[in-house]
Design a protein around this motif. Sequence first.
Motif, PDB file in Angstrom:
ATOM      1  N   GLY A  84      13.221 -14.209  -8.212  1.00 53.61           N
ATOM      2  CA  GLY A  84      13.463 -12.904  -7.609  1.00 53.61           C
ATOM      3  C   GLY A  84      12.571 -11.832  -8.208  1.00 53.61           C
ATOM      4  O   GLY A  84      12.041 -10.978  -7.489  1.00 53.61           O
ATOM      5  N   SER A  85      12.386 -11.882  -9.529  1.00 51.76           N
ATOM      6  CA  SER A  85      11.509 -10.903 -10.189  1.00 51.76           C
ATOM      7  C   SER A  85      10.062 -11.076  -9.747  1.00 51.76           C
ATOM      8  O   SER A  85       9.350 -10.095  -9.518  1.00 51.76           O
ATOM      9  CB  SER A  85      11.622 -11.059 -11.708  1.00 51.76           C
ATOM     10  OG  SER A  85      12.941 -10.818 -12.148  1.00 51.76           O
ATOM     11  N   ILE A  86       9.633 -12.328  -9.625  1.00 52.87           N
ATOM     12  CA  ILE A  86       8.263 -12.588  -9.174  1.00 52.87           C
ATOM     13  C   ILE A  86       8.054 -12.080  -7.752  1.00 52.87           C
ATOM     14  O   ILE A  86       7.036 -11.449  -7.442  1.00 52.87           O
ATOM     15  CB  ILE A  86       7.947 -14.098  -9.263  1.00 52.87           C
ATOM     16  CG1 ILE A  86       7.948 -14.557 -10.724  1.00 52.87           C
ATOM     17  CG2 ILE A  86       6.607 -14.406  -8.615  1.00 52.87           C
ATOM     18  CD1 ILE A  86       7.802 -16.050 -10.901  1.00 52.87           C
ATOM     19  N   ARG A  87       9.042 -12.339  -6.884  1.00 55.07           N
ATOM     20  CA  ARG A  87       8.931 -11.888  -5.497  1.00 55.07           C
ATOM     21  C   ARG A  87       8.940 -10.360  -5.421  1.00 55.07           C
ATOM     22  O   ARG A  87       8.183  -9.760  -4.650  1.00 55.07           O
ATOM     23  CB  ARG A  87      10.084 -12.477  -4.677  1.00 55.07           C
ATOM     24  CG  ARG A  87      10.018 -12.139  -3.202  1.00 55.07           C
ATOM     25  CD  ARG A  87      11.007 -12.952  -2.384  1.00 55.07           C
ATOM     26  NE  ARG A  87      12.361 -12.797  -2.876  1.00 55.07           N
ATOM     27  CZ  ARG A  87      13.044 -13.725  -3.530  1.00 55.07           C
ATOM     28  NH1 ARG A  87      12.477 -14.892  -3.820  1.00 55.07           N
ATOM     29  NH2 ARG A  87      14.285 -13.515  -3.915  1.00 55.07           N
ATOM     30  N   GLU A  88       9.790  -9.719  -6.222  1.00 56.06           N
ATOM     31  CA  GLU A  88       9.851  -8.260  -6.214  1.00 56.06           C
ATOM     32  C   GLU A  88       8.555  -7.655  -6.736  1.00 56.06           C
ATOM     33  O   GLU A  88       8.049  -6.669  -6.191  1.00 56.06           O
ATOM     34  CB  GLU A  88      11.026  -7.796  -7.065  1.00 56.06           C
ATOM     35  CG  GLU A  88      11.216  -6.288  -7.089  1.00 56.06           C
ATOM     36  CD  GLU A  88      12.402  -5.863  -7.936  1.00 56.06           C
ATOM     37  OE1 GLU A  88      12.639  -4.657  -8.044  1.00 56.06           O
ATOM     38  OE2 GLU A  88      13.098  -6.761  -8.480  1.00 56.06           O
ATOM     39  N   GLU A  89       8.020  -8.254  -7.794  1.00 55.30           N
ATOM     40  CA  GLU A  89       6.757  -7.752  -8.342  1.00 55.30           C
ATOM     41  C   GLU A  89       5.619  -7.901  -7.342  1.00 55.30           C
ATOM     42  O   GLU A  89       4.782  -7.004  -7.195  1.00 55.30           O
ATOM     43  CB  GLU A  89       6.430  -8.505  -9.633  1.00 55.30           C
ATOM     44  CG  GLU A  89       5.179  -8.033 -10.332  1.00 55.30           C
ATOM     45  CD  GLU A  89       4.898  -8.790 -11.616  1.00 55.30           C
ATOM     46  OE1 GLU A  89       3.818  -8.593 -12.194  1.00 55.30           O
ATOM     47  OE2 GLU A  89       5.772  -9.584 -12.037  1.00 55.30           O
ATOM     48  N   ALA A  90       5.589  -9.043  -6.642  1.00 55.32           N
ATOM     49  CA  ALA A  90       4.544  -9.253  -5.634  1.00 55.32           C
ATOM     50  C   ALA A  90       4.696  -8.250  -4.491  1.00 55.32           C
ATOM     51  O   ALA A  90       3.703  -7.730  -3.973  1.00 55.32           O
ATOM     52  CB  ALA A  90       4.608 -10.680  -5.105  1.00 55.32           C
ATOM     53  N   GLY A  91       5.943  -7.980  -4.102  1.00 50.28           N
ATOM     54  CA  GLY A  91       6.169  -6.992  -3.040  1.00 50.28           C
ATOM     55  C   GLY A  91       5.743  -5.600  -3.447  1.00 50.28           C
ATOM     56  O   GLY A  91       5.126  -4.875  -2.656  1.00 50.28           O
ATOM     57  N   ASN A  92       6.065  -5.220  -4.692  1.00 47.84           N
ATOM     58  CA  ASN A  92       5.655  -3.902  -5.183  1.00 47.84           C
ATOM     59  C   ASN A  92       4.138  -3.787  -5.266  1.00 47.84           C
ATOM     60  O   ASN A  92       3.566  -2.728  -4.963  1.00 47.84           O
ATOM     61  CB  ASN A  92       6.277  -3.638  -6.548  1.00 47.84           C
ATOM     62  CG  ASN A  92       7.785  -3.498  -6.484  1.00 47.84           C
ATOM     63  OD1 ASN A  92       8.341  -3.163  -5.439  1.00 47.84           O
ATOM     64  ND2 ASN A  92       8.461  -3.754  -7.584  1.00 47.84           N
ATOM     65  N   ARG A  93       3.493  -4.873  -5.686  1.00 47.17           N
ATOM     66  CA  ARG A  93       2.035  -4.849  -5.782  1.00 47.17           C
ATOM     67  C   ARG A  93       1.407  -4.705  -4.400  1.00 47.17           C
ATOM     68  O   ARG A  93       0.453  -3.934  -4.216  1.00 47.17           O
ATOM     69  CB  ARG A  93       1.539  -6.132  -6.458  1.00 47.17           C
ATOM     70  CG  ARG A  93       0.047  -6.119  -6.741  1.00 47.17           C
ATOM     71  CD  ARG A  93      -0.431  -7.419  -7.345  1.00 47.17           C
ATOM     72  NE  ARG A  93       0.244  -7.698  -8.600  1.00 47.17           N
ATOM     73  CZ  ARG A  93       1.122  -8.685  -8.767  1.00 47.17           C
ATOM     74  NH1 ARG A  93       1.433  -9.472  -7.756  1.00 47.17           N
ATOM     75  NH2 ARG A  93       1.685  -8.885  -9.939  1.00 47.17           N
ATOM     76  N   ALA A  94       1.935  -5.441  -3.426  1.00 41.97           N
ATOM     77  CA  ALA A  94       1.391  -5.351  -2.065  1.00 41.97           C
ATOM     78  C   ALA A  94       1.615  -3.954  -1.484  1.00 41.97           C
ATOM     79  O   ALA A  94       0.723  -3.402  -0.818  1.00 41.97           O
ATOM     80  CB  ALA A  94       2.046  -6.408  -1.176  1.00 41.97           C
ATOM     81  N   GLU A  95       2.792  -3.377  -1.744  1.00 40.28           N
ATOM     82  CA  GLU A  95       3.074  -2.034  -1.238  1.00 40.28           C
ATOM     83  C   GLU A  95       2.150  -1.000  -1.886  1.00 40.28           C
ATOM     84  O   GLU A  95       1.679  -0.068  -1.223  1.00 40.28           O
ATOM     85  CB  GLU A  95       4.534  -1.685  -1.511  1.00 40.28           C
ATOM     86  CG  GLU A  95       4.944  -0.323  -0.972  1.00 40.28           C
ATOM     87  CD  GLU A  95       6.398  -0.007  -1.247  1.00 40.28           C
ATOM     88  OE1 GLU A  95       6.847   1.098  -0.875  1.00 40.28           O
ATOM     89  OE2 GLU A  95       7.093  -0.863  -1.842  1.00 40.28           O
ATOM     90  N   THR A  96       1.895  -1.167  -3.181  1.00 36.18           N
ATOM     91  CA  THR A  96       1.006  -0.238  -3.882  1.00 36.18           C
ATOM     92  C   THR A  96      -0.409  -0.302  -3.324  1.00 36.18           C
ATOM     93  O   THR A  96      -1.065   0.728  -3.126  1.00 36.18           O
ATOM     94  CB  THR A  96       0.990  -0.551  -5.384  1.00 36.18           C
ATOM     95  OG1 THR A  96       2.313  -0.420  -5.912  1.00 36.18           O
ATOM     96  CG2 THR A  96       0.053   0.388  -6.131  1.00 36.18           C
ATOM     97  N   LEU A  97      -0.883  -1.517  -3.039  1.00 42.85           N
ATOM     98  CA  LEU A  97      -2.232  -1.667  -2.492  1.00 42.85           C
ATOM     99  C   LEU A  97      -2.338  -1.077  -1.096  1.00 42.85           C
ATOM    100  O   LEU A  97      -3.428  -0.656  -0.676  1.00 42.85           O
ATOM    101  CB  LEU A  97      -2.614  -3.154  -2.467  1.00 42.85           C
ATOM    102  CG  LEU A  97      -2.833  -3.807  -3.831  1.00 42.85           C
ATOM    103  CD1 LEU A  97      -3.115  -5.292  -3.673  1.00 42.85           C
ATOM    104  CD2 LEU A  97      -3.959  -3.135  -4.602  1.00 42.85           C
ATOM    105  N   GLU A  98      -1.236  -1.043  -0.363  1.00 44.54           N
ATOM    106  CA  GLU A  98      -1.255  -0.480   0.987  1.00 44.54           C
ATOM    107  C   GLU A  98      -1.130   1.037   0.991  1.00 44.54           C
ATOM    108  O   GLU A  98      -1.637   1.698   1.897  1.00 44.54           O
ATOM    109  CB  GLU A  98      -0.114  -1.088   1.817  1.00 44.54           C
ATOM    110  CG  GLU A  98      -0.306  -2.557   2.143  1.00 44.54           C
ATOM    111  CD  GLU A  98       0.852  -3.117   2.937  1.00 44.54           C
ATOM    112  OE1 GLU A  98       1.796  -2.343   3.216  1.00 44.54           O
ATOM    113  OE2 GLU A  98       0.818  -4.308   3.290  1.00 44.54           O
ATOM    114  N   THR A  99      -0.467   1.597   0.005  1.00 44.09           N
ATOM    115  CA  THR A  99      -0.180   3.038   0.014  1.00 44.09           C
ATOM    116  C   THR A  99      -0.979   3.821  -1.025  1.00 44.09           C
ATOM    117  O   THR A  99      -0.898   5.039  -1.047  1.00 44.09           O
ATOM    118  CB  THR A  99       1.314   3.282  -0.227  1.00 44.09           C
ATOM    119  OG1 THR A  99       1.701   2.705  -1.489  1.00 44.09           O
ATOM    120  CG2 THR A  99       2.149   2.651   0.878  1.00 44.09           C
TER     121      THR A  99
END
Length: 201
Positions: A84-99
């Motif tokens: 869950g932590s890995i998935r959340e971190e990957a999601g946050n990273r993808a969101e940061t790269l988009e915004t």
Amino acid sequence: WYYSESHERWFLDGTQCENMWDCTVMFFYQGLSNSGEAASFVGTNNPYTGDRYYLRIIYDSVFFIWVGIVLMNIITGLMVDAFGSIREEAGNRAETLETECFVCGLSREAYEESKLEAGSPKWDEHLEKDHDLWLYVHYVTYLYQKDDTEFNGLESYVFAQLQEQALDWIPNRTSLVIQEQRIKEKLLYQEDDGEEQGVLA
């Protein structure tokens, strides 16, 4: 499993463990392999053994609760939390790269609120053209491959920054379009201010 006092060893179908530590490891291993069911590797409980029959029931029940339920749930919980932590971190990273721009750190909201002139690059163009990460990578590679005696002023400055591991040469929450916009606004403000002073005079 049974313990032979004469040989001071545990036996199970011809398999033996030399000491209590070996037996503990084997019980732990067999317990995990059989989902905490001690009866599957210790052997069936004989109701004709008297008090040992009830002690065996208590032992099997306690073993199942601690190994089959508690320990297995702890391991499962740790695995779920880790993924869950890995998935959340990957999601946050993808969101940061988009915004956020990876190069200058400018957010999409701040860029769109810069009140750029019509025809100025949109946010996607800013990421793909103005501040394309690979353009910076290629530029750095170009500087390291070029003879430093042939550097111009800008190349000498950037190369010196790279040698010092400094980041002052990289734009910080700005871009060429935004800087040009601010210069135009400043010049326009100065012209308006000059006209007002001329009228007052």
